[in-house]
Design a protein around this motif. Sequence first.
Motif, PDB file in Angstrom:
ATOM      1  N   MET A  25      37.660  36.509  42.601  1.00 14.05           N
ATOM      2  CA  MET A  25      38.729  35.550  41.386  1.00 14.05           C
ATOM      3  C   MET A  25      38.601  36.505  40.185  1.00 14.05           C
ATOM      4  SD  MET A  25      40.417  34.200  43.694  1.00 14.05           S
ATOM      5  CE  MET A  25      41.367  33.370  42.414  1.00 14.05           C
ATOM      6  N   LEU A  26      37.430  36.790  39.859  1.00 11.70           N
ATOM      7  CA  LEU A  26      37.142  37.410  38.290  1.00 11.70           C
ATOM      8  C   LEU A  26      37.792  38.500  38.309  1.00 11.70           C
ATOM      9  CD1 LEU A  26      36.086  36.823  35.468  1.00 11.70           C
ATOM     10  CD2 LEU A  26      34.045  37.480  36.496  1.00 11.70           C
ATOM     11  N   THR A  27      37.635  39.532  39.408  1.00 13.38           N
ATOM     12  CA  THR A  27      38.086  40.697  39.551  1.00 13.38           C
ATOM     13  C   THR A  27      39.838  40.809  39.152  1.00 13.38           C
ATOM     14  OG1 THR A  27      36.393  41.606  40.943  1.00 13.38           O
ATOM     15  CG2 THR A  27      38.491  42.997  40.574  1.00 13.38           C
ATOM     16  N   LEU A  28      40.368  39.840  39.822  1.00 16.01           N
ATOM     17  CA  LEU A  28      41.927  39.692  40.052  1.00 16.01           C
ATOM     18  C   LEU A  28      42.323  39.050  38.549  1.00 16.01           C
ATOM     19  CD1 LEU A  28      42.727  38.253  43.346  1.00 16.01           C
ATOM     20  CD2 LEU A  28      43.573  40.477  42.279  1.00 16.01           C
ATOM     21  N   ALA A  29      41.572  38.409  37.792  1.00 20.50           N
ATOM     22  CA  ALA A  29      41.782  37.843  36.642  1.00 20.50           C
ATOM     23  C   ALA A  29      42.104  38.753  35.664  1.00 20.50           C
ATOM     24  CB  ALA A  29      40.829  36.531  36.252  1.00 20.50           C
TER      25      ALA A  29
ATOM     26  N   VAL B  37      37.071  47.043  36.617  1.00 21.38           N
ATOM     27  CA  VAL B  37      37.895  46.335  35.995  1.00 21.38           C
ATOM     28  C   VAL B  37      37.689  45.741  34.760  1.00 21.38           C
ATOM     29  CG1 VAL B  37      39.339  44.160  35.930  1.00 21.38           C
ATOM     30  CG2 VAL B  37      39.099  45.472  38.254  1.00 21.38           C
ATOM     31  N   LEU B  38      36.382  45.147  34.366  1.00 27.79           N
ATOM     32  CA  LEU B  38      35.819  44.797  33.168  1.00 27.79           C
ATOM     33  C   LEU B  38      35.824  45.870  32.179  1.00 27.79           C
ATOM     34  CD1 LEU B  38      33.088  42.219  34.253  1.00 27.79           C
ATOM     35  CD2 LEU B  38      35.435  41.835  33.780  1.00 27.79           C
ATOM     36  N   ALA B  39      35.168  47.159  32.661  1.00 33.53           N
ATOM     37  CA  ALA B  39      35.223  48.327  31.850  1.00 33.53           C
ATOM     38  C   ALA B  39      36.692  48.615  31.189  1.00 33.53           C
ATOM     39  CB  ALA B  39      34.472  49.520  32.587  1.00 33.53           C
ATOM     40  N   ALA B  40      37.808  48.614  32.209  1.00 28.97           N
ATOM     41  CA  ALA B  40      39.249  48.991  31.895  1.00 28.97           C
ATOM     42  C   ALA B  40      39.549  47.913  30.855  1.00 28.97           C
ATOM     43  CB  ALA B  40      39.900  49.028  32.965  1.00 28.97           C
ATOM     44  N   LEU B  41      39.373  46.601  31.075  1.00 33.37           N
ATOM     45  CA  LEU B  41      39.728  45.568  30.129  1.00 33.37           C
ATOM     46  C   LEU B  41      39.023  45.789  29.038  1.00 33.37           C
ATOM     47  CD1 LEU B  41      40.910  42.879  29.722  1.00 33.37           C
ATOM     48  CD2 LEU B  41      39.103  41.835  30.746  1.00 33.37           C
ATOM     49  N   ALA B  42      37.776  45.938  28.626  1.00 28.02           N
ATOM     50  CA  ALA B  42      37.157  46.133  27.507  1.00 28.02           C
ATOM     51  C   ALA B  42      37.843  47.428  26.648  1.00 28.02           C
ATOM     52  CB  ALA B  42      35.717  46.442  27.653  1.00 28.02           C
TER      53      ALA B  42
ATOM     54  N   PHE C  40      41.581  48.045  44.206  1.00 28.38           N
ATOM     55  CA  PHE C  40      40.903  46.739  44.465  1.00 28.38           C
ATOM     56  C   PHE C  40      41.083  46.452  45.821  1.00 28.38           C
ATOM     57  CE2 PHE C  40      41.021  41.935  44.279  1.00 28.38           C
ATOM     58  CZ  PHE C  40      39.549  41.748  44.448  1.00 28.38           C
ATOM     59  N   THR C  41      42.534  46.182  46.256  1.00 32.65           N
ATOM     60  CA  THR C  41      42.900  45.829  47.544  1.00 32.65           C
ATOM     61  C   THR C  41      42.928  46.748  48.790  1.00 32.65           C
ATOM     62  OG1 THR C  41      45.252  46.422  47.094  1.00 32.65           O
ATOM     63  CG2 THR C  41      44.624  44.156  46.605  1.00 32.65           C
ATOM     64  N   GLY C  42      42.838  48.053  48.388  1.00 27.25           N
ATOM     65  CA  GLY C  42      42.817  49.224  49.312  1.00 27.25           C
ATOM     66  C   GLY C  42      44.348  49.505  49.974  1.00 27.25           C
TER      67      GLY C  42
ATOM     68  N   GLY D 109      43.925  33.580  28.151  1.00 27.79           N
ATOM     69  CA  GLY D 109      45.002  32.766  29.011  1.00 27.79           C
ATOM     70  C   GLY D 109      45.114  33.292  30.350  1.00 27.79           C
ATOM     71  N   ALA D 110      44.880  34.595  30.511  1.00 24.40           N
ATOM     72  CA  ALA D 110      44.758  35.251  31.790  1.00 24.40           C
ATOM     73  C   ALA D 110      43.660  34.711  32.718  1.00 24.40           C
ATOM     74  CB  ALA D 110      44.504  36.770  31.849  1.00 24.40           C
ATOM     75  N   MET D 111      42.575  34.250  32.248  1.00 29.05           N
ATOM     76  CA  MET D 111      41.411  33.872  32.869  1.00 29.05           C
ATOM     77  C   MET D 111      41.789  32.453  33.389  1.00 29.05           C
ATOM     78  SD  MET D 111      39.036  36.248  33.214  1.00 29.05           S
ATOM     79  CE  MET D 111      38.732  37.904  32.513  1.00 29.05           C
ATOM     80  N   ALA D 112      42.468  31.667  32.226  1.00 31.52           N
ATOM     81  CA  ALA D 112      42.564  30.203  32.598  1.00 31.52           C
ATOM     82  C   ALA D 112      43.536  30.000  33.544  1.00 31.52           C
ATOM     83  CB  ALA D 112      42.961  29.364  31.077  1.00 31.52           C
ATOM     84  N   ILE D 113      44.610  30.703  33.345  1.00 32.68           N
ATOM     85  CA  ILE D 113      45.832  30.437  34.188  1.00 32.68           C
ATOM     86  C   ILE D 113      45.556  30.986  35.656  1.00 32.68           C
ATOM     87  CG2 ILE D 113      48.505  30.952  34.616  1.00 32.68           C
ATOM     88  CD1 ILE D 113      47.871  28.840  32.714  1.00 32.68           C
ATOM     89  N   TRP D 114      44.831  32.029  35.802  1.00 29.04           N
ATOM     90  CA  TRP D 114      44.446  32.718  37.144  1.00 29.04           C
ATOM     91  C   TRP D 114      43.569  31.510  37.690  1.00 29.04           C
ATOM     92  CZ3 TRP D 114      46.386  35.657  40.596  1.00 29.04           C
ATOM     93  CH2 TRP D 114      45.886  35.880  41.669  1.00 29.04           C
ATOM     94  N   ALA D 115      42.771  30.714  37.096  1.00 29.00           N
ATOM     95  CA  ALA D 115      41.662  29.784  37.683  1.00 29.00           C
ATOM     96  C   ALA D 115      42.644  28.684  38.066  1.00 29.00           C
ATOM     97  CB  ALA D 115      40.755  29.314  36.501  1.00 29.00           C
ATOM     98  N   VAL D 116      43.749  28.261  37.364  1.00 26.56           N
ATOM     99  CA  VAL D 116      44.598  27.114  37.640  1.00 26.56           C
ATOM    100  C   VAL D 116      45.365  27.736  38.958  1.00 26.56           C
ATOM    101  CG1 VAL D 116      46.646  25.714  36.948  1.00 26.56           C
ATOM    102  CG2 VAL D 116      44.656  26.122  35.532  1.00 26.56           C
ATOM    103  N   TRP D 117      45.716  28.731  39.111  1.00 27.02           N
ATOM    104  CA  TRP D 117      46.368  29.436  40.410  1.00 27.02           C
ATOM    105  C   TRP D 117      45.868  29.413  41.315  1.00 27.02           C
ATOM    106  CZ3 TRP D 117      51.389  30.173  41.164  1.00 27.02           C
ATOM    107  CH2 TRP D 117      51.940  31.074  42.116  1.00 27.02           C
ATOM    108  N   ALA D 118      44.430  29.929  41.202  1.00 24.87           N
ATOM    109  CA  ALA D 118      43.569  29.814  42.646  1.00 24.87           C
ATOM    110  C   ALA D 118      43.278  28.546  42.778  1.00 24.87           C
ATOM    111  CB  ALA D 118      42.212  30.650  42.214  1.00 24.87           C
ATOM    112  N   GLY D 119      43.173  27.556  41.956  1.00 23.15           N
ATOM    113  CA  GLY D 119      42.850  26.166  42.208  1.00 23.15           C
ATOM    114  C   GLY D 119      43.837  25.369  42.973  1.00 23.15           C
ATOM    115  N   THR D 120      45.250  25.860  42.560  1.00 24.43           N
ATOM    116  CA  THR D 120      46.344  25.243  43.245  1.00 24.43           C
ATOM    117  C   THR D 120      46.334  25.719  44.762  1.00 24.43           C
ATOM    118  OG1 THR D 120      47.604  26.977  42.378  1.00 24.43           O
ATOM    119  CG2 THR D 120      47.715  24.893  41.114  1.00 24.43           C
ATOM    120  N   GLU D 121      46.206  26.998  44.937  1.00 23.17           N
ATOM    121  CA  GLU D 121      45.938  27.588  46.292  1.00 23.17           C
ATOM    122  C   GLU D 121      44.794  26.704  47.039  1.00 23.17           C
ATOM    123  OE1 GLU D 121      45.579  31.802  48.619  1.00 23.17           O
ATOM    124  OE2 GLU D 121      44.596  31.497  46.642  1.00 23.17           O
ATOM    125  N   PHE D 122      43.824  26.295  46.631  1.00 25.67           N
ATOM    126  CA  PHE D 122      42.898  25.445  47.290  1.00 25.67           C
ATOM    127  C   PHE D 122      43.427  24.131  47.668  1.00 25.67           C
ATOM    128  CE2 PHE D 122      39.629  22.341  47.270  1.00 25.67           C
ATOM    129  CZ  PHE D 122      38.687  23.070  48.314  1.00 25.67           C
TER     130      PHE D 122
END
Length: 312
Positions: free
Chosen positions: A13-17, A151-156, A216-218, A252-265
């Motif tokens: 999930m952190l990678t996608l975020a 991904v984190l290196a690219a983000l940085a 990431f997905t291949g 915002g990306a991290m927070a909303i992705w966490a919400v999006w993943a939570g709604t999927e659950f």
Amino acid sequence: MEWAGLINYGVFMLTLAGIYAVMTLGLNLQWGFTGQFNIGIAGFFAAGAYASAILTTPPSADHLGGFDMPIAVGLLGAVLVSGVLALLVGLVTLNLRTDYLAIATIGIAEIVRLFLKNEDWLTNGVRGVAEIPKALSTTPLDPALADLLVVLAALAVVYGLLERGRRSPWGRVLRAIRESEPGTQASGKNVFAFRIQAFVLGSMAMGLSGALYAHFTGFISPEAFDPEFITFLVWVMLIAGGSANNRGAVLGAMAIWAVWAGTEFLTGKLPAEFTTQAGALRIFLIGVLVQGILLWRPEGLLPERQDGKKRG
């Protein structure tokens, strides 16, 4: 085993975020700093994903390429292809008023999606592109952890470059254009050139995020670039985090992705007869969240700062 599963899920999930955060930073440069209403995010994301996939996959009779090049070449190719596409789009559309620009960019994104879907010789059409190599696959690192590090290196890197640009005279001109385009033009600045630069650079970040997603997905196919899951979510992330604040865009990306993943659950726990409505319910919940943010904190979680102070 349970803890290992949770850790692996967290890494996933952190990678996608992180991938979405790179995209949100690109939109922040366009909208947050320059006031460009780009609704064609999915088109640049898809262009970057396919460019890197074609460059790095093994030779195939199903699509153009693959050229079996290193992943670094694929990432660079994604940035260049999305940048050229943005330049062509920008030369035609950036003189349009904000609302017309939004209509033009969403139309161009749909053209890109349909082109990728129907040109089998180039992209293998709806069957998609497979065997996309993973990042750092030759290292002893766990593949999922390697993806996260890349991904984190690219983000940085993207964050650092955009922060440097924001503090520079170039960044101040962009914000001046957002606040008063006629006033900026009257001061002798070439407004169109600055708008093109911001649009192209922001779109290049979107293309880079597409390439990261592909590796990431291949596997990628046109269905992966539905505007509902790309453009909509990225705009929500920027609004929630704080427009014109790079830290806010990442948060915002991290927070909303966490919400999006939570709604999927949560929607996964619904009875079977409601599963077909689960996707619409998730969009509804995100929409309610956005309405709440606009009502109670319209400036986002981290408002814009100028000279160490919040705007306004």
